[in-house]
Design an enzyme around this catalytic site. Sequence first.
Site, short mmCIF file in Angstrom:
data_model
loop_
_atom_site.label_atom_id
_atom_site.label_comp_id
_atom_site.label_asym_id
_atom_site.label_seq_id
_atom_site.Cartn_x
_atom_site.Cartn_y
_atom_site.Cartn_z
N GLY A 10 0.79 -1.18 -0.04
CA GLY A 10 0.10 -0.01 -0.14
C GLY A 10 0.83 1.24 -0.07
CD GLU A 49 2.16 0.74 7.56
OE1 GLU A 49 2.25 0.61 6.32
OE2 GLU A 49 2.08 -0.01 8.21
CG ASP A 50 -1.02 1.40 3.71
OD1 ASP A 50 -0.50 1.30 5.17
OD2 ASP A 50 -1.28 0.44 2.95
CG ASP A 84 -6.41 -0.37 12.24
OD1 ASP A 84 -7.12 0.47 12.59
OD2 ASP A 84 -7.08 -1.27 11.68
CE LYS A 103 -8.78 2.77 9.59
NZ LYS A 103 -9.27 1.22 9.49
CG PHE A 160 -11.82 -1.73 5.72
CD1 PHE A 160 -10.66 -2.22 6.49
CD2 PHE A 160 -11.80 -2.14 4.46
CE1 PHE A 160 -9.70 -2.82 5.98
CE2 PHE A 160 -10.84 -2.60 3.80
CZ PHE A 160 -9.74 -3.27 4.56
CG ASP A 215 -5.28 -4.58 -0.06
OD1 ASP A 215 -4.64 -3.96 1.02
OD2 ASP A 215 -5.67 -5.92 0.20
NE ARG A 263 -2.49 -3.66 -2.78
CZ ARG A 263 -2.32 -4.06 -1.65
NH1 ARG A 263 -2.11 -2.80 -0.78
NH2 ARG A 263 -2.32 -5.15 -0.82
P1 IMP Z 1 -2.16 -1.95 12.01
O1 IMP Z 1 -0.79 -3.03 12.32
O2 IMP Z 1 -3.39 -2.46 12.64
O3 IMP Z 1 -1.78 -0.69 12.46
O4 IMP Z 1 -2.48 -2.24 10.50
C1 IMP Z 1 -1.76 -1.75 9.72
C2 IMP Z 1 -1.97 -2.29 8.27
O5 IMP Z 1 -3.34 -2.72 8.12
C3 IMP Z 1 -1.80 -1.18 7.12
O6 IMP Z 1 -0.23 -1.40 6.72
C4 IMP Z 1 -2.89 -1.73 6.19
O7 IMP Z 1 -2.24 -2.58 5.19
C5 IMP Z 1 -3.93 -2.44 7.06
N1 IMP Z 1 -5.16 -1.63 7.15
C6 IMP Z 1 -5.49 -1.18 8.51
N2 IMP Z 1 -6.65 -0.49 8.09
C7 IMP Z 1 -6.80 -0.57 6.83
C8 IMP Z 1 -8.24 0.20 5.92
O8 IMP Z 1 -8.97 0.99 6.55
N3 IMP Z 1 -8.09 -0.32 4.88
C9 IMP Z 1 -7.09 -1.06 4.33
N4 IMP Z 1 -5.93 -1.61 4.87
C10 IMP Z 1 -5.98 -1.30 6.08
MG MG Z 2 0.10 -2.19 4.99
#
Ligand code: IMP
Ligand code: MG
Length: 178
Positions: free
Chosen positions: A43, A98-99, A102, A130, A151, A158, A164
Amino acid sequence: MDQDIDRILYSKSDINKACIRLGQELHQAYHDKNPVIVCVLTGGVFFTTDIVREMDCNLEMNFIDVSSYHGGTESSGSIDLVRDLDVDIKDRDIILMEDIVDTGRTLKYIKDLLSSRGAASVSTCALLDKPTSRLVEVRAEYVGFEIPSEFLVGYGLDYKGIYRNLPYIGILKSDVYT
Ligand code: IMP
Ligand code: MG
């Protein structure tokens, strides 16, 4: 693909403005440091290539891939290193691209990994953040947009590998994944 989108949150032009601002901020902070830009696949590719073109300074690029979302909309909790860097980052200044942040688990995992290899500094540029979804304490220093816990897809993000290539960021209709 458009028919699967409930609402557009950020248009192509909103994203472009955010990339220009972030590129300028990073240029200001790193123009004399020859940083290593570590793009988190897949991403992160989209906004990384847009942002580095706003930085008029020496920099190197490298790529890392981890998996945390195993295809759905919920974080799995466990993280695997899928593709490692191929440069020595000891004593280098790192900008992690990082995209979206979360739960924060992915970012924390990568930050800890790079720090353990002796990087001089590791900071993070995230297009989307977020903050209310955080489960581990970690912070992105450079953020495009702070968003609620929904989401999103498009511009690199994606759902099950698709969407994407949408030029905007939107909220996926819930009936697509329920
Ligand atoms: P984390 O480890 O929970 O912070 O998640 C990070 C990864 O989850 C990101 O790099 C994304 O690949 C994916 N992700 C988290 N939220 C979303 C979303 O809303 N849409 C798509 N991918 C997400
Ligand atoms: Mg990711």
